[in-house]
Design a protein around this motif. Structure first.
Motif, PDB file in Angstrom:
ATOM      1  N   UNK A  57       0.835  -1.185   0.000  1.00  0.00           N
ATOM      2  CA  UNK A  57       0.000   0.000   0.000  1.00  0.00           C
ATOM      3  C   UNK A  57       0.884   1.254   0.000  1.00  0.00           C
ATOM      4  N   UNK A  58       1.836   1.291   0.940  1.00  0.00           N
ATOM      5  CA  UNK A  58       2.680   2.465   1.025  1.00  0.00           C
ATOM      6  C   UNK A  58       3.618   2.574  -0.168  1.00  0.00           C
ATOM      7  N   UNK A  59       3.956   1.424  -0.795  1.00  0.00           N
ATOM      8  CA  UNK A  59       4.859   1.459  -1.940  1.00  0.00           C
ATOM      9  C   UNK A  59       4.271   2.249  -3.097  1.00  0.00           C
ATOM     10  N   UNK A  60       2.975   2.201  -3.222  1.00  0.00           N
ATOM     11  CA  UNK A  60       2.333   2.925  -4.305  1.00  0.00           C
ATOM     12  C   UNK A  60       2.509   4.434  -4.166  1.00  0.00           C
ATOM     13  N   UNK A  61       2.851   4.866  -2.994  1.00  0.00           N
ATOM     14  CA  UNK A  61       2.966   6.299  -2.734  1.00  0.00           C
ATOM     15  C   UNK A  61       4.413   6.770  -2.714  1.00  0.00           C
ATOM     16  N   UNK A  62       5.307   5.899  -3.134  1.00  0.00           N
ATOM     17  CA  UNK A  62       6.724   6.221  -2.992  1.00  0.00           C
ATOM     18  C   UNK A  62       7.161   7.399  -3.859  1.00  0.00           C
ATOM     19  N   UNK A  63       6.459   7.636  -4.948  1.00  0.00           N
ATOM     20  CA  UNK A  63       6.859   8.734  -5.836  1.00  0.00           C
ATOM     21  C   UNK A  63       6.191  10.063  -5.482  1.00  0.00           C
ATOM     22  N   UNK A  64       5.352  10.031  -4.511  1.00  0.00           N
ATOM     23  CA  UNK A  64       4.611  11.247  -4.157  1.00  0.00           C
ATOM     24  C   UNK A  64       5.441  12.090  -3.191  1.00  0.00           C
ATOM     25  N   UNK A  65       5.370  13.381  -3.369  1.00  0.00           N
ATOM     26  CA  UNK A  65       6.167  14.278  -2.530  1.00  0.00           C
ATOM     27  C   UNK A  65       5.680  14.242  -1.086  1.00  0.00           C
ATOM     28  N   UNK A  66       6.575  14.670  -0.219  1.00  0.00           N
ATOM     29  CA  UNK A  66       6.215  14.743   1.197  1.00  0.00           C
ATOM     30  C   UNK A  66       5.000  15.640   1.409  1.00  0.00           C
ATOM     31  N   UNK A  67       5.021  16.789   0.755  1.00  0.00           N
ATOM     32  CA  UNK A  67       3.926  17.737   0.962  1.00  0.00           C
ATOM     33  C   UNK A  67       2.581  17.141   0.554  1.00  0.00           C
ATOM     34  N   UNK A  68       2.589  16.407  -0.533  1.00  0.00           N
ATOM     35  CA  UNK A  68       1.338  15.798  -0.986  1.00  0.00           C
ATOM     36  C   UNK A  68       0.886  14.711  -0.005  1.00  0.00           C
ATOM     37  N   UNK A  69       1.854  13.946   0.493  1.00  0.00           N
ATOM     38  CA  UNK A  69       1.504  12.931   1.488  1.00  0.00           C
ATOM     39  C   UNK A  69       0.924  13.566   2.746  1.00  0.00           C
ATOM     40  N   UNK A  70       1.512  14.684   3.132  1.00  0.00           N
ATOM     41  CA  UNK A  70       0.997  15.375   4.316  1.00  0.00           C
ATOM     42  C   UNK A  70      -0.440  15.840   4.066  1.00  0.00           C
ATOM     43  N   UNK A  71      -0.671  16.377   2.865  1.00  0.00           N
ATOM     44  CA  UNK A  71      -2.017  16.858   2.543  1.00  0.00           C
ATOM     45  C   UNK A  71      -3.030  15.705   2.609  1.00  0.00           C
ATOM     46  N   UNK A  72      -2.648  14.583   2.035  1.00  0.00           N
ATOM     47  CA  UNK A  72      -3.554  13.427   2.050  1.00  0.00           C
ATOM     48  C   UNK A  72      -3.758  12.900   3.466  1.00  0.00           C
ATOM     49  N   UNK A  73      -2.643  12.845   4.209  1.00  0.00           N
ATOM     50  CA  UNK A  73      -2.749  12.346   5.588  1.00  0.00           C
ATOM     51  C   UNK A  73      -3.663  13.236   6.415  1.00  0.00           C
ATOM     52  N   UNK A  74      -3.548  14.539   6.200  1.00  0.00           N
ATOM     53  CA  UNK A  74      -4.371  15.480   6.965  1.00  0.00           C
ATOM     54  C   UNK A  74      -5.847  15.360   6.610  1.00  0.00           C
ATOM     55  N   UNK A  75      -6.129  14.819   5.435  1.00  0.00           N
ATOM     56  CA  UNK A  75      -7.533  14.645   5.055  1.00  0.00           C
ATOM     57  C   UNK A  75      -8.041  13.246   5.397  1.00  0.00           C
ATOM     58  N   UNK A  76      -7.230  12.502   6.155  1.00  0.00           N
ATOM     59  CA  UNK A  76      -7.703  11.225   6.661  1.00  0.00           C
ATOM     60  C   UNK A  76      -7.191   9.996   5.933  1.00  0.00           C
ATOM     61  N   UNK A  77      -6.246  10.176   5.039  1.00  0.00           N
ATOM     62  CA  UNK A  77      -5.705   9.046   4.278  1.00  0.00           C
ATOM     63  C   UNK A  77      -4.650   8.327   5.123  1.00  0.00           C
ATOM     64  N   UNK A  78      -5.025   7.200   5.684  1.00  0.00           N
ATOM     65  CA  UNK A  78      -4.127   6.455   6.579  1.00  0.00           C
ATOM     66  C   UNK A  78      -2.893   5.940   5.844  1.00  0.00           C
ATOM     67  N   UNK A  79      -3.087   5.501   4.602  1.00  0.00           N
ATOM     68  CA  UNK A  79      -1.948   4.946   3.870  1.00  0.00           C
ATOM     69  C   UNK A  79      -0.928   6.031   3.546  1.00  0.00           C
ATOM     70  N   UNK A  80      -1.403   7.252   3.321  1.00  0.00           N
ATOM     71  CA  UNK A  80      -0.467   8.353   3.065  1.00  0.00           C
ATOM     72  C   UNK A  80       0.366   8.634   4.310  1.00  0.00           C
ATOM     73  N   UNK A  81      -0.284   8.591   5.455  1.00  0.00           N
ATOM     74  CA  UNK A  81       0.459   8.810   6.694  1.00  0.00           C
ATOM     75  C   UNK A  81       1.486   7.691   6.914  1.00  0.00           C
ATOM     76  N   UNK A  82       1.080   6.465   6.677  1.00  0.00           N
ATOM     77  CA  UNK A  82       2.004   5.335   6.858  1.00  0.00           C
ATOM     78  C   UNK A  82       3.207   5.474   5.929  1.00  0.00           C
ATOM     79  N   UNK A  83       2.945   5.884   4.691  1.00  0.00           N
ATOM     80  CA  UNK A  83       4.051   6.064   3.740  1.00  0.00           C
ATOM     81  C   UNK A  83       4.989   7.163   4.195  1.00  0.00           C
ATOM     82  N   UNK A  84       4.416   8.231   4.702  1.00  0.00           N
ATOM     83  CA  UNK A  84       5.230   9.350   5.181  1.00  0.00           C
ATOM     84  C   UNK A  84       6.074   8.935   6.382  1.00  0.00           C
ATOM     85  N   UNK A  85       5.447   8.210   7.290  1.00  0.00           N
ATOM     86  CA  UNK A  85       6.174   7.747   8.480  1.00  0.00           C
ATOM     87  C   UNK A  85       7.284   6.777   8.081  1.00  0.00           C
ATOM     88  N   UNK A  86       6.975   5.846   7.187  1.00  0.00           N
ATOM     89  CA  UNK A  86       7.993   4.884   6.760  1.00  0.00           C
ATOM     90  C   UNK A  86       9.163   5.585   6.072  1.00  0.00           C
TER      91      UNK A  86
END
Lengths: 191, 121
Positions: free
Chosen positions: A1-30
């Motif tokens: 799940x988190x691998x799919x987000x590997x090319x996404x920027x930190x800022x975008x992951x933060x935006x998604x995580x802040x809107x409730x996207x758990x996988x984006x947060x996990x990818x950011x943390x990893x």
């Protein structure tokens, strides 16, 4: 799940995580957790404390994510600054004993029991690293151990690139001086 | 016996530094951090916000009530209404409708049509 987000920027992951996207947060943390843990470990020499600091840093970032401004500081810069401040708090709160006393018990994860010589080398090197002035220590960790460029380290420390280069040179010189008495053992253990 | 008093060169220093290998984050830490995801953004009500919302609702209700009461009161000056046809003393229907006082001069149609839309003779 988190691998799919590997090319996404930190800022975008933060935006998604802040809107409730758990996988984006996990990818950011990893993406950042290991760096924060190792950064704290290099500075403190204690795995448990390093993990505590990493956990607290990510917890604070989870709160910060709700108001994160993409064009502001980089995520990793923010994390390192918070982790650095927490390290300083730990150092101040510590009782006056050597943090290296804990190294053998908490950080031996990949050293075989019979490699006593290598274990001693780790202790010697870590002791020298921790004895460095804070800024020299941080630059050496960021550039040598964590692979950042001098320019990136300068940004994280909020100093000029020239100043960061100078800090790095002084850090290496200090390490040479500190390690010189154990030179033969260290070279043998490290090679 | 060789002299050993020269300092470590860069490669030797790097080899010594490489003796330090940091721990990887434990599974426990990874699990803990994963569940720290920011809560979904939602509107939350502080006491101050609650008071402000109640005030706005009260003002809105009062305004609507005032408007409703205003509409129920008969205006003091009623607009001119056309006089009822039956009131005109024209039992034979000889007076063209256009000549009857159905409104002010500006609005009276001068077309010779009856009220029923039939052309008048």
């Amino acid at each position: 799940m988190a691998d799919d987000l590997s090319d996404i920027t930190d800022d975008e992951l933060v935006r998604r995580a802040a809107s409730g996207d758990q996988s984006a947060w996990a990818a950011l943390a990893d993406r950042h957790l290991a760096s924060v843990v190792s950064f704290a470990w290099y500075r403190l020499g204690d795995r448990v404390e390093a993990e505590d600091i990493a956990q607290e840093t990510l917890l604070r970032f989870a709160k910060k994510a709700l108001t994160w401004e993409p064009d502001g500081a980089k995520v990793r810069t923010w994390l390192y600054r918070v982790a650095g401040n927490l390290v300083i708090d730990r150092q101040r709160a510590r009782k006056p004993h050597s943090p290296l006393e804990d190294i053998e018990d908490t950080s031996i994860i990949d050293i075989q029991p019979h490699l006593d010589g290598k274990l001693d080398a780790r202790r010697v090197v870590h002791k020298a690293l921790i004895a460095l002035p804070a800024r020299q220590q941080v630059v050496l960790i960021l550039v040598y151990y964590q692979g950042y460029t001098v320019k990136e380290a300068a940004e994280m420390l909020a100093v000029s690139e020239h100043a960061a280069e100078s800090l790095l040179a002084r850090a290496r010189k200090s390490m040479r001086t500190a390690l010189e008495p154990n030179r033969e053992d260290l070279i043998g253990a490290g090679s | 016996m060789t002299m050993q008093n020269h300092q470590m060169n860069d490669d030797q220093l790097d080899a010594a530094l490489d003796a330090l290998q940091p721990p990887v984050p434990s599974d426990t830490l990874v699990r803990r951090v994963h569940v720290m995801a920011p809560p979904p953004q939602k509107v939350f009500m502080t006491p101050r916000r609650s008071a402000a919302a109640a005030l706005i609702m009260a003002l809105g209700a009062a305004t609507m009530l005032h408007m409703a009461n205003s509409n129920s009161i008969a205006p003091t000056a009623t607009p001119a209404s056309p006089a009822p046809i039956a009131a005109v003393a024209d039992p034979a229907g000889e007076i063209p409708v256009s000549d009857l006082a159905l409104g002010d001069e500006a609005t009276i149609s001068r077309e010779p049509f009856s009220m029923a839309g039939m052309p008048l003779e």
